[in-house]
Enzyme design. Structure first.
Site, mmCIF file in Angstrom:
data_model
loop_
_atom_site.group_PDB
_atom_site.id
_atom_site.type_symbol
_atom_site.label_atom_id
_atom_site.label_comp_id
_atom_site.label_asym_id
_atom_site.label_seq_id
_atom_site.Cartn_x
_atom_site.Cartn_y
_atom_site.Cartn_z
ATOM 1 N N GLY A 93 0.809 -1.218 0.000
ATOM 2 C CA GLY A 93 0.000 0.000 0.000
ATOM 3 C C GLY A 93 0.839 1.264 0.000
ATOM 4 O O GLY A 93 0.348 2.351 -0.258
ATOM 5 N N ARG A 94 2.094 1.111 0.332
ATOM 6 C CA ARG A 94 2.988 2.277 0.300
ATOM 7 C C ARG A 94 4.382 1.841 -0.123
ATOM 8 O O ARG A 94 5.384 2.383 0.315
ATOM 9 C CB ARG A 94 3.049 2.931 1.666
ATOM 10 C CG ARG A 94 3.419 1.940 2.750
ATOM 11 C CD ARG A 94 3.874 2.623 3.982
ATOM 12 N NE ARG A 94 3.968 1.626 5.035
ATOM 13 C CZ ARG A 94 4.539 1.843 6.182
ATOM 14 N NH1 ARG A 94 5.046 3.014 6.439
ATOM 15 N NH2 ARG A 94 4.593 0.896 7.092
ATOM 16 N N LYS A 114 9.879 1.871 -0.133
ATOM 17 C CA LYS A 114 8.847 1.979 0.911
ATOM 18 C C LYS A 114 8.613 3.466 1.149
ATOM 19 O O LYS A 114 9.564 4.225 1.331
ATOM 20 C CB LYS A 114 9.342 1.309 2.185
ATOM 21 C CG LYS A 114 8.318 1.238 3.298
ATOM 22 C CD LYS A 114 8.798 0.214 4.312
ATOM 23 C CE LYS A 114 7.937 0.136 5.533
ATOM 24 N NZ LYS A 114 8.510 -0.863 6.470
ATOM 25 N N ARG A 177 14.960 -0.663 -0.266
ATOM 26 C CA ARG A 177 15.524 -1.797 0.470
ATOM 27 C C ARG A 177 15.799 -2.962 -0.468
ATOM 28 O O ARG A 177 15.172 -3.119 -1.511
ATOM 29 C CB ARG A 177 14.619 -2.204 1.624
ATOM 30 C CG ARG A 177 13.267 -2.710 1.188
ATOM 31 C CD ARG A 177 12.423 -3.082 2.410
ATOM 32 N NE ARG A 177 11.088 -3.486 2.013
ATOM 33 C CZ ARG A 177 10.101 -3.732 2.866
ATOM 34 N NH1 ARG A 177 10.306 -3.597 4.169
ATOM 35 N NH2 ARG A 177 8.919 -4.109 2.445
ATOM 36 N N ARG A 184 6.022 -13.760 0.772
ATOM 37 C CA ARG A 184 5.685 -13.995 2.175
ATOM 38 C C ARG A 184 4.559 -15.004 2.248
ATOM 39 O O ARG A 184 3.912 -15.280 1.223
ATOM 40 C CB ARG A 184 5.257 -12.687 2.819
ATOM 41 C CG ARG A 184 4.592 -11.855 1.800
ATOM 42 C CD ARG A 184 4.191 -10.457 2.126
ATOM 43 N NE ARG A 184 4.874 -9.489 1.285
ATOM 44 C CZ ARG A 184 5.343 -8.334 1.716
ATOM 45 N NH1 ARG A 184 5.159 -7.975 2.950
ATOM 46 N NH2 ARG A 184 5.965 -7.516 0.901
ATOM 47 N N ASP A 253 1.879 -11.630 6.813
ATOM 48 C CA ASP A 253 2.328 -10.815 5.672
ATOM 49 C C ASP A 253 3.740 -10.278 5.891
ATOM 50 O O ASP A 253 4.322 -9.689 4.988
ATOM 51 C CB ASP A 253 1.354 -9.666 5.396
ATOM 52 C CG ASP A 253 1.111 -8.803 6.615
ATOM 53 O OD1 ASP A 253 0.778 -9.356 7.676
ATOM 54 O OD2 ASP A 253 1.284 -7.572 6.521
ATOM 55 N N ASN A 254 4.276 -10.476 7.082
ATOM 56 C CA ASN A 254 5.652 -10.058 7.341
ATOM 57 C C ASN A 254 6.566 -11.264 7.559
ATOM 58 O O ASN A 254 7.696 -11.120 8.022
ATOM 59 C CB ASN A 254 5.707 -9.140 8.569
ATOM 60 C CG ASN A 254 4.985 -7.824 8.334
ATOM 61 O OD1 ASN A 254 4.859 -7.378 7.194
ATOM 62 N ND2 ASN A 254 4.512 -7.195 9.389
HETATM 63 P P1 AMP Z 1 3.142 -3.010 7.552
HETATM 64 O O1 AMP Z 1 2.724 -2.608 8.921
HETATM 65 O O2 AMP Z 1 4.183 -2.090 6.954
HETATM 66 O O3 AMP Z 1 3.522 -4.438 7.433
HETATM 67 O O4 AMP Z 1 1.852 -2.770 6.642
HETATM 68 C C1 AMP Z 1 0.652 -3.508 6.707
HETATM 69 C C2 AMP Z 1 -0.231 -3.145 5.550
HETATM 70 O O5 AMP Z 1 -0.659 -1.767 5.634
HETATM 71 C C3 AMP Z 1 0.443 -3.250 4.183
HETATM 72 O O6 AMP Z 1 -0.532 -3.672 3.269
HETATM 73 C C4 AMP Z 1 0.884 -1.844 3.927
HETATM 74 O O7 AMP Z 1 1.073 -1.602 2.546
HETATM 75 C C5 AMP Z 1 -0.278 -1.033 4.477
HETATM 76 N N1 AMP Z 1 0.131 0.332 4.876
HETATM 77 C C6 AMP Z 1 0.841 0.687 5.948
HETATM 78 N N2 AMP Z 1 1.033 2.020 5.996
HETATM 79 C C7 AMP Z 1 0.430 2.546 4.895
HETATM 80 C C8 AMP Z 1 0.283 3.876 4.364
HETATM 81 N N3 AMP Z 1 0.795 4.956 4.961
HETATM 82 N N4 AMP Z 1 -0.412 4.003 3.207
HETATM 83 C C9 AMP Z 1 -0.928 2.928 2.582
HETATM 84 N N5 AMP Z 1 -0.841 1.677 3.041
HETATM 85 C C10 AMP Z 1 -0.159 1.457 4.179
HETATM 86 MG MG MG Z 2 4.311 -5.633 6.038
#
Ligand code: AMP
Ligand code: MG
Length: 483
Positions: A93-94, A114, A177, A184, A253-254
């Protein structure tokens, strides 16, 4: 043999080519006023790149201003169990995959941004990242790499010139990165939940080829993949436990297929030893507490196994029993790696029984001893018994007897222990100090800390606070997801 370093990046795109349907193409929005704030020259060299020659090109990529023609920028699709509940569609998402680079050792590695803006998977999010978490990811990942733990690493970080709205406006930043891949468990869960067996088959084949080529000819590829992931994750999580690392959001997902640590959000290292330690503000139930990590690995692996079941055997019961055996093998492996690793930390043969380790940890928890420095003190204690922390005096007699019974001279054992036990880890208060300075425009402390973390086992003439627990004034530490 040293091949000449290349002066530009050339991407391959096997993910884009072979896994159509598992991503969405993305057009990057260029940052308005990009500025490179961190560049990982040793990692560039590992990638076969001449750091000076590629700096500007890397800035062009990180800032979204100019991506080489060879790249195919995309957001990867995945699902994931977050804190135990299935989110049927997450995805980058980002973040965005730029492409794959073949490093100096011939390994295929993803380059992934990222904070690079919105994608079709952004849901309500802004697609952005902020400077603090971006620099934090670089620091902690370099620290993990220095400790010899498989991890994604940050090649470069740039500020964007934009303010990002969080609780307060913060400087926007993007990082690039490098990871063995971004496959995953959640990638498989997405297509299993959609009953898209053909895509799961393609993913299995792709993942085997990329991460476990030696298993590719296996009779049952899905089972071979499950076994491979069980092995690398058992090793990884045992290593986390050894250094006192708490990932903080081990959602599926991680949880990588490669066995690398990814997604440094609310992670932290233990200061005082506390098996129940949780740092993440959102982990109220302690699901991802330090001591829970080996078990959560099994939980995640079970979700992976479920996604693979129809590909393991047409008979669901046969498939389940084969899968369960692999998850059990993971549990045995993580326990065996931990036992060996903890015994090495205290200078004993890997297969020594666990009584001494258990006794030590119980006393460390009781006395709230610093997890990292205690092991170095014990090594000192082998040569000068006064160095043994008082809280461990009763335990140490049995330990010293076991060391002597194993037969190696004490100074030799101490040297072996020092090669296992780091002096320097990314200590939470030092990380925060470096980030606060960077936020005010002074990158000196951040850069100094990166240097220290690259060689964490060798004592150096640096500020002793790098090796010391946080002062009491630092207070309890809470981390937040890097959003
Ligand atoms: P993460 O905590 O980085 O593993 O993210 C979990 C999910 O939330 C993933 O699908 C990310 O792409 C989405 N996500 C986290 N932060 C954002 C953001 N600022 N904008 C869009 N999607 C996000
Ligand atoms: Mg993640």
């Amino acid at each position: 043999m040293t091949a000449a370093l290349r002066s530009s990046l050339r991407f391959e795109n096997t993910y884009a080519e072979r896994l159509e349907g598992a991503y969405a193409p993305v057009a990057l929005t260029p940052a308005p006023r990009p500025s490179l704030v961190a560049f990982n020259a040793p990692l560039a060299v590992e990638l076969g790149l001449d750091p000076e020659a590629v700096r500007d090109e890397v800035l062009g990529i990180v800032s979204g201003a100019s991506v080489p023609d060879s790249a195919r920028v995309l957001a990867m699709a995945y699902a994931g169990h977050q804190f135990g509940h299935l989110s049927p569609l997450l995805g980058d998402g980002r973040a965005a995959l730029i492409g794959e680079l073949i490093d100096a050792r011939g390994r295929r590695r993803d380059l992934h941004l990222k904070g690079s803006g919105r994608t079709p998977f952004s849901r309500g999010g802004d697609g952005r990242a902020t400077l603090g978490p971006v620099l934090r990811e670089l620091l902690v990942a370099e620290g993990m790499h220095g400790l010899g733990i498989p991890t994604s690493r940050v090649l470069a970080a740039a500020t964007t010139g934009e303010r990002v709205r969080r609780e307060e406006p913060l400087p926007g930043a993007v990082l690039a990165r490098v990871a063995a891949s971004h496959l995953r468990v959640g990638t498989f869960e997405l297509f299993a939940a959609r009953r898209d067996g053909a895509m799961v088959e393609r993913l299995i084949d792709y993942a085997l080829e990329r991460h476990f080529p030696e298993r590719r000819g296996a009779e049952t590829p899905a089972l071979a993949l499950l076994e491979g992931v069980a092995e690398v994750q058992a090793r990884l999580i045992a290593q986390w436990m050894g250094v006192g690392f708490v990932h903080g959001v081990m959602n599926t997902d991680n949880f990588t297929i490669s066995g690398e640590t990814i997604d440094y959000g609310p992670c932290a290292f233990l200061d005082a030893y506390d098996p129940a330690a949780v740092f993440s503000s959102i982990d109220r139930g302690g699901r991802y507490a330090y001591a829970n990590q080996p078990a959560i690995g099994a939980w995640n692996l079970a979700r992976f196994a479920e996604a693979l079941l129809p590909h393991i055997d047409p008979d669901p019961e046969v498939a389940a029993s084969l899968a369960i055996a692999r998850v059990e093998a993971y549990m045995a492996a993580v326990a065996a790696h931990r036992r060996a690793g903890m015994n090495r930390k205290i200078g004993l043969p890997e297969d020594a029984d666990e009584e001494l380790v258990a006794g030590l940890l119980a006393r460390m928890a009781e006395a709230r001893l610093d997890y990292t420095s205690t092991f170095r003190q014990l090594a000192r204690g082998l040569v000068s018994p006064d160095a043994i922390p008082e809280a461990l005096a009763g335990w140490a007699d049995g330990w010293l007897a076991a060391i002597d019974a194993a037969g190696a001279p004490r100074d030799e054992v101490a040297a072996r222990m020092d090669a296992e036990n780091p002096i320097y880890i990314p200590r939470n208060h030092k990380v925060e100090e470096a980030l606060a300075a960077a936020h005010d425009g002074d990158y000196g402390p951040f850069e100094a800390m990166v240097e220290v973390l690259r060689d964490p086992f060798t004592a150096r003439d640096v500020d002793p606070s790098y090796a010391e627990p946080a002062p009491a004034s630092f207070g309890p530490y809470t981390t937040f997801c890097g959003t």
